[in-house]
Design a protein around this motif. Structure first.
Motif, PDB file in Angstrom:
ATOM      1  N   GLN A 198       0.490  -1.504  -0.407  1.00 63.09           N
ATOM      2  CA  GLN A 198       0.466   0.206  -0.208  1.00 63.09           C
ATOM      3  C   GLN A 198       1.016   0.930  -0.044  1.00 63.09           C
ATOM      4  O   GLN A 198       1.845   1.472   0.345  1.00 63.09           O
ATOM      5  N   PRO A 199       0.673   2.663  -0.418  1.00 63.63           N
ATOM      6  CA  PRO A 199       1.553   3.793  -0.674  1.00 63.63           C
ATOM      7  C   PRO A 199       1.169   4.227   0.935  1.00 63.63           C
ATOM      8  O   PRO A 199      -0.301   3.531   1.849  1.00 63.63           O
ATOM      9  N   ASP A 217       1.619   9.922   2.464  1.00 65.44           N
ATOM     10  CA  ASP A 217       1.945  11.264   1.390  1.00 65.44           C
ATOM     11  C   ASP A 217       1.704  11.001   0.274  1.00 65.44           C
ATOM     12  O   ASP A 217       2.092  11.869  -0.913  1.00 65.44           O
ATOM     13  N   GLU A 218       2.528   9.559  -0.740  1.00 67.70           N
ATOM     14  CA  GLU A 218       2.646   9.022  -1.415  1.00 67.70           C
ATOM     15  C   GLU A 218       1.305   8.638  -1.766  1.00 67.70           C
ATOM     16  O   GLU A 218       1.247   9.258  -3.250  1.00 67.70           O
ATOM     17  N   ALA A 219      -0.192   8.433  -1.012  1.00 70.94           N
ATOM     18  CA  ALA A 219      -1.370   8.119  -1.870  1.00 70.94           C
ATOM     19  C   ALA A 219      -1.581   9.958  -2.038  1.00 70.94           C
ATOM     20  O   ALA A 219      -2.774  10.139  -3.787  1.00 70.94           O
ATOM     21  N   MET A 220      -1.298  11.566  -1.351  1.00 74.53           N
ATOM     22  CA  MET A 220      -2.521  12.277  -1.452  1.00 74.53           C
ATOM     23  C   MET A 220      -1.443  13.264  -3.052  1.00 74.53           C
ATOM     24  O   MET A 220      -2.152  13.791  -3.690  1.00 74.53           O
ATOM     25  N   ARG A 221      -0.025  12.050  -3.049  1.00 75.98           N
ATOM     26  CA  ARG A 221       0.765  12.375  -4.356  1.00 75.98           C
ATOM     27  C   ARG A 221       0.543  11.764  -6.062  1.00 75.98           C
ATOM     28  O   ARG A 221       0.227  12.371  -6.744  1.00 75.98           O
ATOM     29  N   ILE A 222      -0.583  10.663  -5.707  1.00 77.09           N
ATOM     30  CA  ILE A 222      -0.630  10.095  -6.853  1.00 77.09           C
ATOM     31  C   ILE A 222      -2.360   9.780  -7.254  1.00 77.09           C
ATOM     32  O   ILE A 222      -2.630  10.060  -8.094  1.00 77.09           O
ATOM     33  N   TRP A 223      -2.928   9.755  -5.808  1.00 77.71           N
ATOM     34  CA  TRP A 223      -4.180   9.452  -5.987  1.00 77.71           C
ATOM     35  C   TRP A 223      -4.583  10.728  -6.745  1.00 77.71           C
ATOM     36  O   TRP A 223      -6.459  10.249  -7.567  1.00 77.71           O
ATOM     37  N   PRO A 224      -4.543  11.809  -6.218  1.00 78.68           N
ATOM     38  CA  PRO A 224      -5.872  12.756  -7.475  1.00 78.68           C
ATOM     39  C   PRO A 224      -5.426  13.068  -8.448  1.00 78.68           C
ATOM     40  O   PRO A 224      -6.386  13.228  -9.046  1.00 78.68           O
ATOM     41  N   ARG A 225      -4.448  12.852  -9.384  1.00 73.76           N
ATOM     42  CA  ARG A 225      -4.251  12.791 -10.131  1.00 73.76           C
ATOM     43  C   ARG A 225      -4.323  11.445 -11.429  1.00 73.76           C
ATOM     44  O   ARG A 225      -4.689  11.215 -12.707  1.00 73.76           O
ATOM     45  N   PHE A 280       5.349  10.652  14.213  1.00 73.28           N
ATOM     46  CA  PHE A 280       4.153  10.206  13.511  1.00 73.28           C
ATOM     47  C   PHE A 280       3.698  11.100  12.192  1.00 73.28           C
ATOM     48  O   PHE A 280       3.350  12.597  12.479  1.00 73.28           O
ATOM     49  N   GLY A 281       4.197  10.682  11.200  1.00 75.87           N
ATOM     50  CA  GLY A 281       4.254  11.459  10.205  1.00 75.87           C
ATOM     51  C   GLY A 281       3.357  10.724   8.786  1.00 75.87           C
ATOM     52  O   GLY A 281       3.125   9.993   8.818  1.00 75.87           O
ATOM     53  N   LEU A 282       2.972  11.649   7.623  1.00 79.16           N
ATOM     54  CA  LEU A 282       3.014  10.613   6.801  1.00 79.16           C
ATOM     55  C   LEU A 282       3.361   9.458   6.250  1.00 79.16           C
ATOM     56  O   LEU A 282       2.763   9.168   5.006  1.00 79.16           O
ATOM     57  N   HIS A 283       4.654   9.840   5.764  1.00 74.21           N
ATOM     58  CA  HIS A 283       5.230   8.543   5.777  1.00 74.21           C
ATOM     59  C   HIS A 283       5.356   6.934   6.127  1.00 74.21           C
ATOM     60  O   HIS A 283       5.770   6.345   5.973  1.00 74.21           O
ATOM     61  N   ASN A 284       4.768   7.931   6.995  1.00 80.25           N
ATOM     62  CA  ASN A 284       4.705   6.679   8.739  1.00 80.25           C
ATOM     63  C   ASN A 284       3.828   5.937   8.265  1.00 80.25           C
ATOM     64  O   ASN A 284       3.246   5.196   9.930  1.00 80.25           O
ATOM     65  N   ILE A 285       2.784   5.670   7.594  1.00 80.54           N
ATOM     66  CA  ILE A 285       1.345   5.305   7.532  1.00 80.54           C
ATOM     67  C   ILE A 285       0.435   4.815   5.891  1.00 80.54           C
ATOM     68  O   ILE A 285       0.884   5.540   5.174  1.00 80.54           O
ATOM     69  N   PHE A 286       0.480   3.681   6.292  1.00 77.16           N
ATOM     70  CA  PHE A 286      -0.099   3.221   5.174  1.00 77.16           C
ATOM     71  C   PHE A 286      -1.792   3.161   4.973  1.00 77.16           C
ATOM     72  O   PHE A 286      -2.247   3.231   6.007  1.00 77.16           O
ATOM     73  N   GLY A 295      -7.228   1.987  -0.691  1.00 71.39           N
ATOM     74  CA  GLY A 295      -8.591   2.685  -1.274  1.00 71.39           C
ATOM     75  C   GLY A 295      -9.756   2.630  -0.461  1.00 71.39           C
ATOM     76  O   GLY A 295     -10.418   3.573  -1.121  1.00 71.39           O
ATOM     77  N   ASP A 296      -9.787   2.607   0.997  1.00 70.83           N
ATOM     78  CA  ASP A 296     -10.756   2.271   0.850  1.00 70.83           C
ATOM     79  C   ASP A 296     -11.103   3.042   2.783  1.00 70.83           C
ATOM     80  O   ASP A 296     -11.722   3.418   3.289  1.00 70.83           O
TER      81      ASP A 296
END
Length: 279
Positions: free
Chosen positions: A24-25, A28-36, A127-133, A136-137
């Motif tokens: 899973q992303p 921070d990865e999900a914020m970068r990839i999913w909107p596009r 505890f940052g966005l890089h340490n939370i997977f 899609g739900d």
């Protein structure tokens, strides 16, 4: 955990933590990839941020371990951190007056807001966005915590919000330009997930957001000063960008602090509010 000797390391006194692979992303990865790329998954991001808040609250409720250590447990320790960061940052002549004014106003606000003793929880520590997977739900999986420190809950909260609202230059260079409207929404969802209907102690949270930003500012400057060679120019350039961003964040937070109602309360009440009441 398993002994490293079983992984071919001769030092059998050391152990390793072995986890299953997570396909899973990170947030921070999900914020970068999913909107596009994926509108359906993009719509799950607010829920993911809310669940990140709930995950952190659950972590904070964990009991201390035999190896736990305490840090930033009192208002005086908070003030000491402010003084130490300010002393270092004011060595820069260009920033000296600004930093001294910041330290003075922050210390005054802390004395008027924080109790003598602060509530302590089991802290994540990074505890940052890089340490939370996230999937899609909107489900999340926390990562990379030893649950070592016992400190106030505001530190993890403030660190997460800083990385959400002021991503490091490396994330920006990878295309992570964040919509201020979306970020404000994610912030609300995250805090709503953590506090679960309770009143958010705005001024206390802002104080810690400023402290965390000062800590990061100090770290950035130290790293730039230690660099040498050809890479030093790149690092110092990034340092200048981060300093401006952190200084702007601190100025905004100071402005918000002036409009926050006082939140100084007894330790027991603060701990109950942060952790969901007494058992």
């Amino acid at each position: 955990t398993i002994p490293l000797a079983e992984l071919g390391n001769p030092d059998s006194s050391m152990h390793a933590i072995v986890l299953e692979s997570i396909d899973q992303p990170t947030l921070d990865e999900a914020m970068r990839i999913w909107p596009r790329r994926n509108r359906q998954r993009r719509s799950a991001l607010p829920a993911a941020f809310g669940n990140a808040g709930r995950w952190l609250r659950a972590l904070h409720k964990l009991p201390a371990t035999t190896s736990s250590e305490t840090r930033l447990a009192t208002r005086d320790e908070f003030l000491d951190h402010v003084d130490r960061f300010a002393s270092f940052l004011s060595l820069d002549v260009k920033q000296s007056a600004r930093v001294k004014s910041l330290a003075s106003s922050l210390s005054l606000e802390a004395r008027n807001t924080l109790p003598d003793e602060l509530p302590l929880v089991t802290s994540h520590g990074d505890f940052g966005l890089h340490n939370i997977f996230t999937d899609g739900d909107g489900n999340v999986t926390g990562f990379d915590t030893l649950a070592y420190w016992r400190t106030s809950p505001w530190e993890d909260l403030a660190y997460f919000l800083m990385l959400l609202e002021n991503p490091p230059p490396m994330f920006v260079s990878r295309g992570l330009i964040r919509s201020t409207t979306l970020v404000a929404n994610y912030r609300r969802e995250f805090l709503a997930g953590y506090f679960q209907g309770e009143t958010i102690p705005a001024s206390t949270l802002r104080l810690y957001e400023v402290l965390v930003a000062m800590d990061k500012w100090t770290s950035v400057v130290q790293s730039a000063r230690r660099s040498s060679g050809a890479k030093a120019l790149i690092k110092r350039g990034r340092c200048a960008v981060q300093q401006r961003a952190l200084a702007a964040r601190i100025d905004n937070l100071r402005g918000e602090l002036r409009h926050c109602p006082p939140t100084a309360v007894r330790v027991g009440r603060l701990a109950d509010s942060a952790m969901g009441g007494r058992a």
